[in-house]
Design a protein around this motif. Structure first.
Motif, PDB file in Angstrom:
ATOM      1  N   UNK A  74       0.739  -1.243   0.100  1.00 60.23           N
ATOM      2  CA  UNK A  74      -0.016  -0.055   0.078  1.00 60.23           C
ATOM      3  C   UNK A  74       0.736   1.487  -0.059  1.00 60.23           C
ATOM      4  N   UNK A  75       1.729   1.291   0.890  1.00 56.16           N
ATOM      5  CA  UNK A  75       2.644   2.490   0.929  1.00 56.16           C
ATOM      6  C   UNK A  75       3.469   2.475  -0.471  1.00 56.16           C
ATOM      7  N   UNK A  76       3.807   1.542  -1.101  1.00 60.31           N
ATOM      8  CA  UNK A  76       4.427   1.691  -2.418  1.00 60.31           C
ATOM      9  C   UNK A  76       3.467   2.305  -3.521  1.00 60.31           C
ATOM     10  N   UNK A  77       2.297   1.708  -3.482  1.00 63.94           N
ATOM     11  CA  UNK A  77       1.396   2.370  -4.324  1.00 63.94           C
ATOM     12  C   UNK A  77       0.807   3.859  -4.250  1.00 63.94           C
ATOM     13  N   UNK A 193       7.876 -10.887  10.153  1.00 67.21           N
ATOM     14  CA  UNK A 193       8.800 -11.170   9.117  1.00 67.21           C
ATOM     15  C   UNK A 193       8.429 -10.656   7.734  1.00 67.21           C
ATOM     16  N   UNK A 194       7.029 -10.763   7.228  1.00 68.12           N
ATOM     17  CA  UNK A 194       6.859 -10.481   5.914  1.00 68.12           C
ATOM     18  C   UNK A 194       6.953  -9.151   5.842  1.00 68.12           C
ATOM     19  N   UNK A 195       6.480  -8.390   6.723  1.00 67.77           N
ATOM     20  CA  UNK A 195       6.602  -6.941   6.800  1.00 67.77           C
ATOM     21  C   UNK A 195       8.029  -6.313   6.332  1.00 67.77           C
ATOM     22  N   UNK A 196       8.996  -6.929   7.120  1.00 71.37           N
ATOM     23  CA  UNK A 196      10.351  -6.533   6.855  1.00 71.37           C
ATOM     24  C   UNK A 196      10.774  -7.236   5.408  1.00 71.37           C
ATOM     25  N   UNK A 202      10.699  -5.286  -2.191  1.00 73.50           N
ATOM     26  CA  UNK A 202      10.190  -4.171  -2.949  1.00 73.50           C
ATOM     27  C   UNK A 202      11.251  -3.040  -3.168  1.00 73.50           C
ATOM     28  N   UNK A 203      12.256  -2.824  -2.451  1.00 76.73           N
ATOM     29  CA  UNK A 203      13.429  -1.702  -2.852  1.00 76.73           C
ATOM     30  C   UNK A 203      14.212  -2.419  -3.721  1.00 76.73           C
ATOM     31  N   UNK A 209       7.794  -8.684  -8.086  1.00 74.59           N
ATOM     32  CA  UNK A 209       8.653  -9.952  -7.614  1.00 74.59           C
ATOM     33  C   UNK A 209       8.484 -10.048  -6.260  1.00 74.59           C
ATOM     34  N   UNK A 210       8.298  -9.104  -5.441  1.00 77.71           N
ATOM     35  CA  UNK A 210       7.735  -9.295  -4.085  1.00 77.71           C
ATOM     36  C   UNK A 210       6.515 -10.115  -3.716  1.00 77.71           C
ATOM     37  N   UNK A 211       5.396  -9.867  -4.544  1.00 74.66           N
ATOM     38  CA  UNK A 211       4.439 -10.607  -4.645  1.00 74.66           C
ATOM     39  C   UNK A 211       4.649 -12.188  -4.929  1.00 74.66           C
ATOM     40  N   UNK A 212       5.433 -12.202  -6.059  1.00 77.96           N
ATOM     41  CA  UNK A 212       5.695 -13.624  -6.559  1.00 77.96           C
ATOM     42  C   UNK A 212       6.276 -14.468  -5.410  1.00 77.96           C
TER      43      UNK A 212
END
Length: 475
Positions: A74-77, A193-196, A202-203, A209-212
């Motif tokens: 969400x922050x990225x979008x 864990x998945x937030x970090x 993403x960065x 690719x983060x989603x995949x």
């Protein structure tokens, strides 16, 4: 009641003779076995149950934990305006939709368990979660995210979480809340864990690719856990009604529904809004993500502790007190939190107690409705939470837009306080039920086991009284 009963109102039952009749049986909805023996199933209270606990822990980490990574996406979008003309309200609805759809899937989950069994249902959920995340990586318009991250992920979450959560209590009696606390902590630690991880991916590699990567991680772990998890349906013989609307006519179920609705109106706001609140008081986006991660850390740390003390001091007692405590923390710590340190302290402490509903609802239900009715009752309760989980974040967002965060903070605090009150009322109902059962058993002893005379104990008393509210004991 005797002095021993006054100190400890609810004891774990091993073998119950002349147990009270199920109201469903009294109305002819369920036909009791002709050669039934009034001996309750005795859970192993350990053994392979701990393997099942580990499986549910990992399933929570790779379903609820994966869902919490939505804050990173969400922050990225929002920062990159990925989808043109997409509003903040639409993004808020996607986050709520993923949770509400998981609850809306409850009747379908129950039907699936009857047709394909618990393991088949879990595998369906595993596939849906993978398809949702993998499909979201190819989203080019906002409605693509509504279908993948919102609807499909939500149904995958429901097909994974609901059967796993309803199965675990079958393995435990005196350690039931501890096992559920450990298992539900997977959502918090997985979210941490998945937030970090999602933030780093993403960065370096981009959001697609983060989603995949997250999709394949969830597919691998959830498949293994689905195959290892076992139920004890043959011993417990739970009722498998897909949707029994009569549950809404039971006062104990409606009190649990009230507890859940009020809690979710506060919990969803905390889960999704805390990082945004951090930036609203002048902190950086990175600090806001750390605040969100600390909230998930609190979920992971607090749930086993609450589970342990629930077994020691009473499951309904802890549910009521911890729910109310979260409301106090929101008003006492979140409202004045204008610095990074204070906000971190609030996130950690509130995280330990804000998810108490999902941590304790199945052990509390097992106490209130019994193991046989647990799956159908849990499905009915989940269905009632669809609306609040969908609109909690949009409601808070509108409050923030209209008058700033203070109104949303007060709203969240009072939702938790009212939820604590509803759970305390449920405690009063349970105390009265224990006294009624004791009176019936005493009538049977005094009248040579004549159940007709025992029915007179139904007039033993009314549970909405100050005596019931202030009664001390383990419930």
């Amino acid at each position: 009641m005797s002095a021993a009963q006054d100190v400890e109102l609810v004891e774990p039952r091993r073998i119950a003779v002349h147990d009270s009749r199920d109201p469903l049986e009294e109305r002819g909805e369920v036909s009791p076995p002709q050669d039934a023996v009034s001996v309750e199933d005795v859970p192993p209270n350990g053994g392979y149950g701990w393997v099942c606990t580990a499986c549910v822990f990992m399933l929570n980490a790779h379903s609820w934990g994966l869902n919490s990574a939505w804050g990173i996406f969400l922050a990225h979008y929002l920062a990159n305006s990925t989808f043109k003309n997409a509003s903040r309200l639409e993004y808020a609805l996607i986050g709520g939709l993923s949770i509400s759809q998981s609850l809306l899937s409850a009747p379908a989950v129950n039907i699936s368990e009857r047709c394909f069994g618990m393991r088949g249902t879990l595998l369906i959920g595993t596939v849906l979660l993978f398809v949702a995340l993998f499909g979201a990586s190819y989203s080019t318009q906002i409605w693509h995210l509504f279908l993948t991250q919102g609807v499909c992920f939500g149904w995958g979450l429901g097909f994974t979480y609901i059967p796993a959560t309803a199965t675990l209590p079958q393995w435990f009696s005196t350690r039931r809340s501890l096992a559920m606390g450990i298992a539900s902590s997977g959502a918090g630690l997985g979210g941490l864990a998945y937030n970090l991880a999602a933030g780093a991916i993403v960065q370096k590699m981009g959001v697609n690719w983060a989603y995949r990567i997250l999709a394949f991680c969830g597919l691998a772990v959830n498949t293994v856990c689905s195959l290892l998890l076992k139920d004890r349906n043959k011993a417990v013989q739970p009722l498998q009604n897909a949707f029994n609307y009569r549950e809404y006519g039971r006062v104990e179920v409606m009190l649990v529904v009230a507890w859940g609705v009020l809690t979710e109106l506060g919990y969803i706001v905390l889960l999704y809004s805390l990082p945004n609140y951090a930036t609203s008081i002048g902190l950086t986006a990175s600090q806001g993500s750390v605040v969100g991660a600390v909230l998930n850390l609190g979920l992971g740390v607090g749930r086993p502790v609450i589970g342990y003390y629930s077994d020691a001091f009473g499951r309904i007692n802890m549910a009521a007190l911890m729910t109310a405590l979260c409301g106090v923390l929101c008003l006492a710590l979140w409202v004045p939190a204008k610095s990074y340190g204070v906000l971190i302290a609030f996130a950690l402490t509130a995280g330990c107690v804000c998810g108490v509903f999902w941590n304790t609802v199945t052990p509390v239900l097992a106490e209130v409705v019994g193991l046989k009715r647990l799956p159908s009752s849990f499905g009915v309760i989940c269905l009632a939470l669809v609306v609040p989980t969908t609109f909690a974040e949009p409601i808070a967002l509108e409050m923030v837009t209209a008058s700033g965060y203070l109104s949303a903070q007060i709203f969240v605090g009072f939702m938790f306080l009212l939820a604590g009150v509803s759970t305390w009322v449920l405690r009063s109902w349970k105390i009265n039920e224990v006294e009624l059962k004791a009176a019936r058993e005493q009538h049977q002893l005094d009248h040579g086991g004549n159940e007709g005379d025992a029915d007179d104990a139904e007039d033993h008393g009314f549970w909405l009284t100050p005596r019931m509210f202030l009664r001390l004991g383990r419930v």
